[in-house]
Write an enzyme that holds these catalytic residues in place. Structure first.
Site, PDB file in Angstrom:
ATOM      1  N   ASP A   1      -2.180  -7.253   6.747  1.00 52.27           N
ATOM      2  CA  ASP A   1      -1.620  -6.667   5.523  1.00 52.27           C
ATOM      3  C   ASP A   1      -2.617  -5.571   5.147  1.00 52.27           C
ATOM      4  O   ASP A   1      -3.376  -5.081   6.005  1.00 52.27           O
ATOM      5  CB  ASP A   1      -1.475  -7.732   4.421  1.00 52.27           C
ATOM      6  CG  ASP A   1      -0.657  -7.226   3.218  1.00 52.27           C
ATOM      7  OD1 ASP A   1       0.575  -7.202   3.300  1.00 52.27           O
ATOM      8  OD2 ASP A   1      -1.263  -6.839   2.192  1.00 52.27           O
TER       9      ASP A   1
ATOM     10  N   LYS B   1       0.664 -16.561   2.437  1.00 54.77           N
ATOM     11  CA  LYS B   1      -0.096 -15.313   2.327  1.00 54.77           C
ATOM     12  C   LYS B   1      -1.559 -15.675   2.137  1.00 54.77           C
ATOM     13  O   LYS B   1      -1.873 -16.785   1.710  1.00 54.77           O
ATOM     14  CB  LYS B   1       0.386 -14.487   1.122  1.00 54.77           C
ATOM     15  CG  LYS B   1       0.055 -13.017   1.211  1.00 54.77           C
ATOM     16  CD  LYS B   1       0.989 -12.255   2.130  1.00 54.77           C
ATOM     17  CE  LYS B   1       0.526 -10.853   2.373  1.00 54.77           C
ATOM     18  NZ  LYS B   1       1.511 -10.047   3.096  1.00 54.77           N
TER      19      LYS B   1
HETATM   20  P1  NDP Z   1      -2.959  -0.451   5.032  1.00 53.18           P
HETATM   21  O1  NDP Z   1      -4.220  -1.059   4.639  1.00 53.18           O
HETATM   22  O2  NDP Z   1      -2.730  -0.068   6.459  1.00 53.18           O
HETATM   23  O3  NDP Z   1      -2.666   0.854   4.161  1.00 53.18           O
HETATM   24  C1  NDP Z   1      -2.584   0.795   2.773  1.00 53.18           C
HETATM   25  C2  NDP Z   1      -2.381   2.185   2.233  1.00 53.18           C
HETATM   26  O4  NDP Z   1      -2.094   2.098   0.838  1.00 53.18           O
HETATM   27  C3  NDP Z   1      -3.605   3.059   2.360  1.00 53.18           C
HETATM   28  O5  NDP Z   1      -3.206   4.401   2.508  1.00 53.18           O
HETATM   29  C4  NDP Z   1      -4.311   2.831   1.018  1.00 53.18           C
HETATM   30  O6  NDP Z   1      -5.169   3.881   0.624  1.00 53.18           O
HETATM   31  C5  NDP Z   1      -3.117   2.749   0.089  1.00 53.18           C
HETATM   32  N1  NDP Z   1      -3.461   1.965  -1.118  1.00 53.18           N
HETATM   33  C6  NDP Z   1      -3.962   0.718  -1.176  1.00 53.18           C
HETATM   34  N2  NDP Z   1      -4.175   0.330  -2.445  1.00 53.18           N
HETATM   35  C7  NDP Z   1      -3.789   1.369  -3.194  1.00 53.18           C
HETATM   36  C8  NDP Z   1      -3.747   1.598  -4.579  1.00 53.18           C
HETATM   37  N3  NDP Z   1      -4.176   0.672  -5.478  1.00 53.18           N
HETATM   38  N4  NDP Z   1      -3.249   2.797  -5.018  1.00 53.18           N
HETATM   39  C9  NDP Z   1      -2.820   3.712  -4.122  1.00 53.18           C
HETATM   40  N5  NDP Z   1      -2.849   3.560  -2.803  1.00 53.18           N
HETATM   41  C10 NDP Z   1      -3.319   2.406  -2.340  1.00 53.18           C
HETATM   42  O7  NDP Z   1      -1.813  -1.468   4.550  1.00 53.18           O
HETATM   43  P2  NDP Z   1      -0.308  -1.602   5.053  1.00 53.18           P
HETATM   44  O8  NDP Z   1       0.260  -0.280   5.371  1.00 53.18           O
HETATM   45  O9  NDP Z   1      -0.271  -2.668   6.082  1.00 53.18           O
HETATM   46  O10 NDP Z   1       0.393  -2.206   3.748  1.00 53.18           O
HETATM   47  C11 NDP Z   1       0.952  -1.385   2.732  1.00 53.18           C
HETATM   48  C12 NDP Z   1       1.949  -2.195   1.926  1.00 53.18           C
HETATM   49  O11 NDP Z   1       2.974  -2.703   2.785  1.00 53.18           O
HETATM   50  C13 NDP Z   1       1.368  -3.417   1.207  1.00 53.18           C
HETATM   51  O12 NDP Z   1       2.077  -3.615  -0.004  1.00 53.18           O
HETATM   52  C14 NDP Z   1       1.704  -4.564   2.165  1.00 53.18           C
HETATM   53  O13 NDP Z   1       1.768  -5.797   1.490  1.00 53.18           O
HETATM   54  C15 NDP Z   1       3.085  -4.114   2.645  1.00 53.18           C
HETATM   55  N6  NDP Z   1       3.532  -4.711   3.899  1.00 53.18           N
HETATM   56  C16 NDP Z   1       2.796  -4.569   5.045  1.00 53.18           C
HETATM   57  C17 NDP Z   1       3.255  -5.104   6.218  1.00 53.18           C
HETATM   58  C18 NDP Z   1       2.561  -4.880   7.516  1.00 53.18           C
HETATM   59  O14 NDP Z   1       3.141  -5.249   8.557  1.00 53.18           O
HETATM   60  N7  NDP Z   1       1.388  -4.282   7.564  1.00 53.18           N
HETATM   61  C19 NDP Z   1       4.493  -5.913   6.269  1.00 53.18           C
HETATM   62  C20 NDP Z   1       5.229  -5.928   5.020  1.00 53.18           C
HETATM   63  C21 NDP Z   1       4.722  -5.374   3.891  1.00 53.18           C
HETATM   64  P3  NDP Z   1      -6.776   3.683   0.716  1.00 53.18           P
HETATM   65  O15 NDP Z   1      -7.091   3.757   2.178  1.00 53.18           O
HETATM   66  O16 NDP Z   1      -7.329   4.813  -0.083  1.00 53.18           O
HETATM   67  O17 NDP Z   1      -7.068   2.339   0.109  1.00 53.18           O
END
Ligand code: NDP
Length: 448
Positions: A168, A128
């Site tokens: 991510d 990571k």
């Molecule tokens: P994105 O950056 O596309 O989206 C993240 C989302 O989560 C946004 O809506 C963001 O809101 C919100 N968010 C981030 N931090 C916080 C917080 N502290 N409190 C509340 N909301 C928050 O990321 P992903 O969708 O790619 O990833 C989301 C999760 O999924 C993570 O845990 C990641 O590790 C996991 N994941 C992702 C994968 C992938 O293929 N992308 C694969 C496996 C797991 P805002 O815009 O306001 O920050």
């Protein structure tokens, strides 16, 4: 608490060596608690120091990232790459750009990735990386300069057969493009060194959708086998509105579910008629805007300030898809009181240990992240195969493989849970099923 002497000693040593790294220690403890019955039966693990080796990354680099904003001001961020385990394949795991990124968060994510990648049945090790850079509010030019500066150091440590990063939080198609461009320029080598690439330069169809779709495939299989239910006709609440959340909502809606709430870090939207995903996609994917805009555009919906309140919205299925520890014990109690029947972790470690235990005690079907969100890395593995073969599979071909992988992950997790005398406990099942393959490879490969 841990009862097995060997695991207890290794955990205590890990806690002393990694003081203050709360997320990393939380992830290690969860895995160790699951592995107790297996470790009891396998004394060779202690003889070969398997657990001590597993909790210490093979390599971890931190580096300075210097870049210039649009006004010519110089900024310095901290970059990370942790290469946790290469026991079963080249290092693989995403990059996160978010101001909260630190060594503990990168290590927890890298540690989890070892077992997740093993569950996919593909040959992928665990890694990571990321930086404490906040892309929010930055221009395309600033993001490009940051990505190029980040890759200027990272390129020394990665390679198509050595370590293959992906996206991510904060790293999507735009960032992968800039990172890939810089790698190619520095190494003079057009190779599949990153996944999540654009379709015109080596990306795979279905990669963008894979984590969200995979989560729904897993939850559907869990509902079918353990609850004799389906997503059809159910009310869902999905936190986040990023890559994972959007495509989980898309697939759940196509299967006949009704998603009534989504969020970002500012607050959540509520739409009893079912979230209109085209509006969310326009706001989040095209305009890079805030979820609060949804309420201004869709009559009958409303916006509530504060993202944690989303768990007070009654639903049958809750899918935390935003970030770690976003769903705590109080939220779990509220969800259970409101009749939740299943929880699927789309984000990594979104439920605190107390929340996850509470769901299991109250017979809520619980799909842990390692298993349920493995669809993203699985599709990345399929992207690597296509790159190696210089082939391009159709959307349907990749989606079918993805679905088979998710169903297989459910089956092996369920079997491993039953084998440990904990039927239906998919936390234990996923940890054990992911661990066994890695441990056996480490035993075969000798000390390193
Ligand atoms: P994105 O950056 O596309 O989206 C993240 C989302 O989560 C946004 O809506 C963001 O809101 C919100 N968010 C981030 N931090 C916080 C917080 N502290 N409190 C509340 N909301 C928050 O990321 P992903 O969708 O790619 O990833 C989301 C999760 O999924 C993570 O845990 C990641 O590790 C996991 N994941 C992702 C994968 C992938 O293929 N992308 C694969 C496996 C797991 P805002 O815009 O306001 O920050």
């Amino acid at each position: 608490m841990l009862r097995n002497r060997y695991l207890k000693e290794v955990y205590q040593g890990t806690a002393e060596r990694n003081r203050g790294e709360t997320e990393f220690l939380q992830a290690v403890l969860e895995v160790f608690l699951s592995l107790e019955p297996y470790v009891e039966r396998h004394p060779e693990l202690e003889a070969h120091g398997i657990m001590e080796r597993l909790v210490e990354p093979e390599r971890m680099v931190t580096f300075r990232v210097t870049w210039e904003d649009d006004r010519g001001r110089v900024h310095v961020n901290r970059g990370y790459r942790v290469q946790f385990s290469s026991a079963i394949g080249p290092y693989k795991g995403g990059l996160r750009f978010h101001p909260s990124v630190n060594a503990s968060i990168i290590k927890f994510l890298g540690f989890e990735q070892i077992f997740k990648n093993s569950l996919t049945s593909l040959s992928l090790g665990g890694a990571k990386g990321g930086a404490d850079f906040d892309p929010k509010g930055r221009s395309d030019g600033e993001v490009m300069r940051f990505c190029k500066a980040f890759m200027t150091e990272l390129h020394r440590h990665i390679g198509a057969n050595c370590d293959v990063p992906a996206g991510d939080i904060g790293v999507g198609g735009r960032e992968i493009g800039y990172l890939f461009g810089q790698y190619k320029r520095l190494c003079n080598n057009f190779t599949g060194v990153l996944t999540g690439k654009g379709l015109h330069y080596g990306g795979s169809l279905t990669r963008k959708e894979a984590t969200g779709y995979g989560l729904i495939y897993f939850v559907e299989e869990m509902l079918r086998c353990l609850g004799h239910e389906t997503v059809f006709g159910k009310t869902l609440v999905v936190s986040g509105s990023g890559n994972v959340a959007i495509y989980a909502v898309e697939k759940a809606t196509r299967l006949g579910g009704r998603v009534v709430a989504m969020s970002d870090s500012g607050g959540y939207i509520l739409d009893e008629n079912g979230i209109q995903l085209d509006v969310v996609k326009a706001i989040k994917e095209e305009e890079r805007g805030r979820i609060s805009d949804y309420a201004r555009r869709v009559p009958g919906s409303r916006y509530v300030e504060g993202c944690r309140g989303i768990w007070s919205v009654p639903c049958a299925i809750a899918l935390p898809c935003a970030t770690q520890n976003e769903l705590d014990l109080a939220a779990a109690r509220t969800l259970v009181d409101n009749g939740v029947i299943a929880v699927g972790e789309g984000a990594n470690m979104p439920c605190t240990a107390e929340a996850a235990a509470y769901f299991q005690e109250h017979r809520v079907l619980f799909a842990p992240a390692k298993a349920a969100n493995a669809g993203g890395v699985a599709a990345s593995g399929l992207e690597m195969s296509q790159n190696a073969m210089r082939a391009s599979w159709s959307f349907e071909q990749v989606e079918e493989k993805l679905r088979d992988i998710m169903v297989h992950i459910f089956q092996i997790s369920q079997e491993a849970a039953a084998g440990c005398g904990r039927p239906g406990d998919l936390i234990t099942g996923a940890n054990v099923a992911g661990f066994v393959k890695v441990a056996e490879a480490m035993l075969s490969e000798g000390l390193y």
